[in-house]
Each structure stands twice: as C-alpha cells, then as structure tokens.
Design a protein around this motif. Structure first.
Motif, PDB file in Angstrom:
ATOM      1  N   PHE A  24       0.738  -1.330  -0.122  1.00 45.89           N
ATOM      2  CA  PHE A  24       0.053   0.073   0.145  1.00 45.89           C
ATOM      3  C   PHE A  24       0.800   1.286  -0.080  1.00 45.89           C
ATOM      4  N   LEU A  25       2.096   1.095   0.582  1.00 43.85           N
ATOM      5  CA  LEU A  25       3.117   2.260   0.572  1.00 43.85           C
ATOM      6  C   LEU A  25       3.461   2.626  -0.800  1.00 43.85           C
ATOM      7  N   VAL A  26       3.922   1.451  -1.559  1.00 42.76           N
ATOM      8  CA  VAL A  26       4.169   1.527  -3.060  1.00 42.76           C
ATOM      9  C   VAL A  26       3.080   2.031  -3.769  1.00 42.76           C
ATOM     10  N   LEU A  27       1.902   1.784  -3.570  1.00 37.58           N
ATOM     11  CA  LEU A  27       0.800   2.204  -4.283  1.00 37.58           C
ATOM     12  C   LEU A  27       0.443   3.755  -3.849  1.00 37.58           C
ATOM     13  N   ALA A  28       0.675   3.932  -2.625  1.00 40.99           N
ATOM     14  CA  ALA A  28       0.517   5.471  -2.329  1.00 40.99           C
ATOM     15  C   ALA A  28       1.327   6.365  -2.963  1.00 40.99           C
ATOM     16  N   GLY A  29       2.714   5.965  -3.081  1.00 40.88           N
ATOM     17  CA  GLY A  29       3.672   6.777  -3.758  1.00 40.88           C
ATOM     18  C   GLY A  29       3.416   7.010  -5.193  1.00 40.88           C
ATOM     19  N   VAL A  30       3.304   5.583  -5.764  1.00 34.70           N
ATOM     20  CA  VAL A  30       2.683   5.768  -7.389  1.00 34.70           C
ATOM     21  C   VAL A  30       1.743   6.740  -7.656  1.00 34.70           C
ATOM     22  N   ASP A  31       0.422   6.583  -6.750  1.00 36.41           N
ATOM     23  CA  ASP A  31      -0.600   7.374  -7.136  1.00 36.41           C
ATOM     24  C   ASP A  31      -0.731   8.890  -6.483  1.00 36.41           C
ATOM     25  N   ALA A  32       0.568   9.064  -5.696  1.00 37.20           N
ATOM     26  CA  ALA A  32       0.588  10.496  -5.178  1.00 37.20           C
ATOM     27  C   ALA A  32      -0.574  10.627  -4.138  1.00 37.20           C
ATOM     28  N   ASN A  33      -0.958   9.575  -3.667  1.00 32.97           N
ATOM     29  CA  ASN A  33      -2.408   9.444  -2.734  1.00 32.97           C
ATOM     30  C   ASN A  33      -1.929   9.085  -1.248  1.00 32.97           C
ATOM     31  N   PRO A  34      -1.472   9.994  -0.149  1.00 37.81           N
ATOM     32  CA  PRO A  34      -1.003   9.318   1.052  1.00 37.81           C
ATOM     33  C   PRO A  34      -2.147   8.596   1.808  1.00 37.81           C
TER      34      PRO A  34
END
Length: 282
Positions: free
Chosen positions: A226-236
C-alpha cells in the motif's frame, strides 16, 4: 543512508567499545529479555483483538499504540502498563546494543552494517512506542499522532517525495520477504536454544515460530504494498499501518477466515517472542 553514516561515524569505534562494555553487563541482558517479552505482549494483544474481530466477538484491528491503550484501559491498567513501558525501554536499549555493540556478530562490512542499521531503526520505532507508553502512564498530553498516512504525506512533501515513499514501501516488502525466508529456513534456531525441550516439543515450537514469523511477513507485505501504491498514485490516503492492514485483510472475500489465520499467526509470533525472552542466546 544516514543511519549507515552513523554506524561509520568518527566516534564509532569509541562508541562501539563503550556499547560492548554496557551490553556485557548482566542487567543489559535482563533488559533485553524483558524487552522481548514486552514486544511479545504487544503482538499478543494485537493478535487476540484481531482474532475476536474475525470471530465476531467484538475485537478490532489495531496497531502497537492501540495495544498499549488497551492495556491502559484494562484491569490494573496503569500498573501493567508501567511494566510494559519498562520492558519496551529495555527492548530499545537492547536494540541499540545490537546496533552499536554488534551483539549479533554482524560485522562491519556493507551487509553487516545494513543489518545493524535495521536494529537501530527498530530501536527508534520502539523508542517512540515506549515514550507513548510512558506518557500514558503519567497522564501527559499526547497530542494527535500523525499515523501512517500523516507521515506518508510529510514524506511526499520532500524533494522526490513520491520516490522516497515507493522506496520505503519496497524496503518494507523486502523485510517481509526476509521474514518469509527466516520462517522457511528456520533461521531463528541459530539464536534460540531449546535444548531443554524434548525433540517432539522442539519440532512443535519450531513450526509455531515459523507460522508466526510468516504471518508477520504477510502483514508487512500488505503495508509495503500500500505504501508503494500511495507513492505511485501520489495519494497518502492509500498508505496503511498495521491495524489498517489487518482491516484490509478482513475486507477480502472470506475475510473472517483470512483474518483469523493471520491473527492466529500474530499470536504465534507473540509466543515466539516470549520464547526469545526465555531461551534466546544474548
């Protein structure tokens, strides 16, 4: 890496020598054993609450701070939390001894320094939890914790923030993979002396420990993903902590079964930590 620089700093040799002397003190090892027991208590509470949630008996998905709060609000809460706080402080001290005194014999090559840096980071993380426990005991104002999403947002505000978040996520996934490898190879046996147990008991204990370590790996894999996904999507908002990761597991198809398995694994991991407190070679 800043932590690696700390391990290589100008005063490292003097610090290491002093740390080794302190780590060899009998009380340092007692604090280490208390620390493993305290960490085990935290994971046991998290696991039991998740098990109750999976069984529909009023539990909840929570993290280490939630576990501390649970102790505080239970019977004899302040007394038990005081003991837990002392144990957590002991764990922090032992983690720093592992980092600076190299009590695990990791060495000073790149691989060894990386392992010792992880001990240092773990010490900082549990230092924060110990401080939270102490403040809860004395009734000090805590302020609102940023949580995983808050820290992710702060990190994203830095130069190359999204990349940093992705790298942190990948690092956590790498840690999860290391947990799976440790479980599969039963590498924990290198430091766990079970010679006082019968062969059949040793086999059962080993399987329980493998199950617990693997379950912890599953949770960290979810957190890292989920951290990787947050970084890719720019969504904390997509970042998840331990409690949120357990909640994600619960929302999957057959989520109560999946959460029950993972929760049982976390309880098994707690038992593994209690064994570390009793049988680990320090």
């Amino acid at each position: 890496m800043a932590t690696m620089d700390v391990m290589r700093g100008p005063g490292m040799e003097r610090l290491s020598r002093g740390a080794k002397e302190a780590a060899n003190h009998p009380w340092a090892k007692k604090l280490g054993r208390m620390g493993y027991a305290a960490k085990g208590a935290v994971y046991a509470i998290i696991g039991v609450l998740a098990l109750k949630l999976a069984a529909g008996e009023g539990g909840r998905a929570t993290d280490s701070r939630g576990a501390v709060a649970t102790v505080a609000h239970g019977p004899f809460g302040i007394a038990l939390l005081s003991l837990l706080a002392v144990g957590l402080v002991g764990f922090v001290i032992w983690r720093f001894a592992q980092a600076f005194a190299d009590t695990e014999g990791k060495g000073s090559d790149a691989k060894g320094l990386a392992a010792r840096a992880m001990y240092f980071i773990s010490g900082v993380i549990y230092g924060s939890l110990a401080l939270f426990a102490v403040k809860t005991v004395v009734g000090a104002s805590q302020g609102k914790s940023k949580g995983t999403q808050g820290w992710t947002a702060t990190l994203m505000e830095q130069p190359f923030g999204r990349v940093l978040v992705v790298l942190v996520g990948l690092g956590i996934i790498g840690f999860a993979l290391k947990q799976f490898h440790t479980a599969w190879k039963a590498k924990f046996r290198e430091k766990l002396s079970l010679t006082g147990l019968a062969a059949r008991q040793q086999h059962r204990v080993e399987r329980m420990c493998q199950f617990g370590i693997a379950a912890r790996g599953v949770v960290f894999a979810v957190i890292g993903g989920f951290l990787v996904l947050a970084g890719v999507d720019a969504n904390p908002g997509e970042a998840k902590g331990l409690g949120e990761a357990l909640a994600v597991v619960a929302r999957q198809p057959a989520g109560d079964v999946l959460l029950g398995v993972v929760a049982a694994g976390l309880v098994a991991y707690a038992a593994y930590l209690f064994l570390q407190a009793r049988y680990r070679q320090l």
